[in-house]
Design an enzyme around this catalytic site. Sequence first.
Site, PDB file in Angstrom:
ATOM      1  N   LYS A   1       1.753  32.040 -73.142  1.00  0.00           N
ATOM      2  CA  LYS A   1       2.231  30.878 -72.677  1.00  0.00           C
ATOM      3  C   LYS A   1       2.773  29.937 -73.764  1.00  0.00           C
ATOM      4  O   LYS A   1       3.497  28.872 -73.648  1.00  0.00           O
ATOM      5  CB  LYS A   1       1.027  30.076 -72.271  1.00  0.00           C
ATOM      6  CG  LYS A   1       1.201  28.578 -71.726  1.00  0.00           C
ATOM      7  CD  LYS A   1      -0.198  28.134 -71.097  1.00  0.00           C
ATOM      8  CE  LYS A   1       0.164  26.382 -70.615  1.00  0.00           C
ATOM      9  NZ  LYS A   1      -1.123  25.926 -69.922  1.00  0.00           N
TER      10      LYS A   1
ATOM     11  N   HIS B   1      17.616  41.273 -30.428  1.00  0.00           N
ATOM     12  CA  HIS B   1      16.619  42.449 -30.655  1.00  0.00           C
ATOM     13  C   HIS B   1      17.448  43.270 -32.028  1.00  0.00           C
ATOM     14  O   HIS B   1      17.396  44.581 -31.638  1.00  0.00           O
ATOM     15  CB  HIS B   1      16.440  43.288 -29.582  1.00  0.00           C
ATOM     16  CG  HIS B   1      15.589  42.616 -28.283  1.00  0.00           C
ATOM     17  ND1 HIS B   1      14.550  41.850 -28.549  1.00  0.00           N
ATOM     18  CD2 HIS B   1      16.073  42.374 -27.167  1.00  0.00           C
ATOM     19  CE1 HIS B   1      14.105  41.437 -27.613  1.00  0.00           C
ATOM     20  NE2 HIS B   1      14.999  41.602 -26.614  1.00  0.00           N
TER      21      HIS B   1
END
Length: 567
Positions: free
Chosen positions: A146, A331
Site C-alpha cells: 500500500k 432467445h
Amino acid sequence: MTEKDNLGLVKIRRALISVSDKSGIVDFARELKTFGVEIISTGGTAKILREAGIEVRDVSDVTGFPEMMDGRIKTLHPKIHGALLGLREDGGHIAAMDKHGIEPIDMVVIDLYPFEETIALEGVTLEEAIEQIDIGGPAMIRSAAKNFRHIAVITSPQMYRQIRTEMILDDGALTLSTREQLARLGFMKTAFYDSAIFPYLTANLEGAKHSKVFPPIPEIVTPMTTYMNLFSSAMKALTGQQFEDADGDQLQANYQLTLNKAADLRYGENPHQLAALYEIRNRQEQRQSGGVANSEQLAGKEMSFNNYVDADAAWQLVSDFDDLACAIIKHTNPAGAALGTSGDEAYRRALACDPISAFGGIVAFNNAVDQAAARAVTEIFVEVVVAPNYEPAALEILRTKKNLRVLRIDKENQDAGLEYRQVSGGMLVQTRDAHRLNREGLKVVTKRAPSNRELDDFLFAWTVCKHTKSNAIVYARDKQTVGVGAGQMSRVDAVKIGAMRAQLPLEGSVMASDAFFPFRDGIDEAAKHGIVAVIQPGGSVRDQEVIAAADEHNLAMVFTGVRHFKH
C-alpha cells in the site's frame, strides 16, 4: 527520510526479512549488507542469517515485545506497521513516528506460511492446516505494498536477482516503477493465498455446511492457486516484458477472476433459480470496460437474467458492423437484422424479417438512436433497447413506455479478451471470435462468380450467421435478413426452417452457413426457394459433390475457410 530523483529513487536503509522459503535468502541478505542495509528479522530466518555470519536485529528488539504464542505474535505491532504505513511526506505521520520511536522500514522481504503445500499432503488435519494460515505475513505485504511510494515489498526468491541488479545500478536504491510492480505482485500473492483458504474452509468446516443461523456457503468455482506458476509470468512485467506465459499463450496455466456483485436479479433463467449480475475483473485485476454488464440503464423496470443474456447477444451482433446496423434478438438468436442509412430504416428492415418473433424481443443499434428510430421501436412491445447513445428527444419517446428497459453501452474492443463458460467441474476459456471477413478472404469455387451485390450480401449474411446458434443458416438480400434457421441438429433442417420462417421473398437472396455442408441436400433444398449464391466455410470430404450441386443450379458459391460455430 527518503532520497528521490526523477526516477522516484528510494535508498534502502532498513529491511525486514521473514521468510518460510529460505532458498537464496542468505546470499540476498549479504548483498543488502554491502549497501549498508540494516536487517531486522524473526525466528528461524534470524537464526539462519546469524549462522551465516550476517548481523541481524531481532524484531522483538525493535518492538520491545517478545515473540509469543508459538510465534503467532511477533510482527503485529505499531512499531512494525507504523514503520510500513507511515507516509514519509506527511508531517503528521513523521511527527507521530518520531514521538513513538518508530524507525522507517524501506524494504520487506517476506513470503507466506505454506498453506497450499500443507493441505495438499495426504492425511493432513484441519488443525494442521489452520496453523499454516499466515496472519502477520499478509498484513506486512499489504502494508508495504500500500505504501509503495516509499517501500519495496519482495515476495519471492525469484525477485532477488533483479532487485540486486537494480540496487547495484542505482547505488542501493530502487525506482518507483520497480516498487509499483512489486506492490502489484504483492497484492497478487495475497489474493491467491486467500483464494486457497476460503474454499478449503468451506469444504472442511462443518458449521459452514450446517449452521442454523446462517445459510450454507454455496459451492464456488475457484481458480487454481499455485502462485509461483503464475508468478513466473508476472515477473516478466518487472523486466518490462509483456504479461503473458512462457510460450506467449493468452491462456495461462493458472488464472484468477474476481467477480464483484453489481446487482441482485429477481430470479434466474427460470423463476425457481436465484441470480445476480457480477462485474468481472481480469487476470491483471482491471475492471473490464464496456459490455452489457457495465451498461447504464436510462429507463424501464429492472433487468432480468434473460434480458441481460439477450441484450448481450444483440449488442455483440450489431457491434460487428461498421455501418449503421440494427438487430432484433429473441432467445439469443436474430429474429431480424439489417443495415440502413438511418436507425429507423435499419430497424424497419430488421423487423420485416420476422415481425411475429420480434414481439417481446431485444432491439440493438450500433449508433445513437434518434426520434424516428425511437418512435418505430415503440410501435410494438419490446423488452429492451440497447444503443451507445440516445438523442434527448428519442429518450423521452422511449420513456413513455414505462416497462421498456433502455440501456446505454460504451463501445468496447470486440477483438480483445477471453470468454468463459462453466461446465460441471470446471471452466472452459477461449479467445473471442473476433474474426471479420472481407472480400479478399473469399474463394470462389463454382463456375459462376458472385456479383458485387452478392458479395456485399455475403459479408452481411456471414456476420449475422456468426451470431446465430448452430447449426445456423441465414438468408439475406440487400443487407437485410430474409430468413433464419437456428439451433438445429441437422443442417438441411436449418435450411428448411430458415426458408419456412421467411416472411420476405427468398427469391434472389444469398444463403450463409456457419459450417460446411456435409451433403448436397442443403444446396438442393435452398435452390428450390430461389437463392442465387451460397457462402460457407468448405472443408467437407464431399465438397466437390456440393460444388457440383451449386453449378447445376447456377449458384455462385464461395468458401471462407473459417467456421463460426456458436453454442
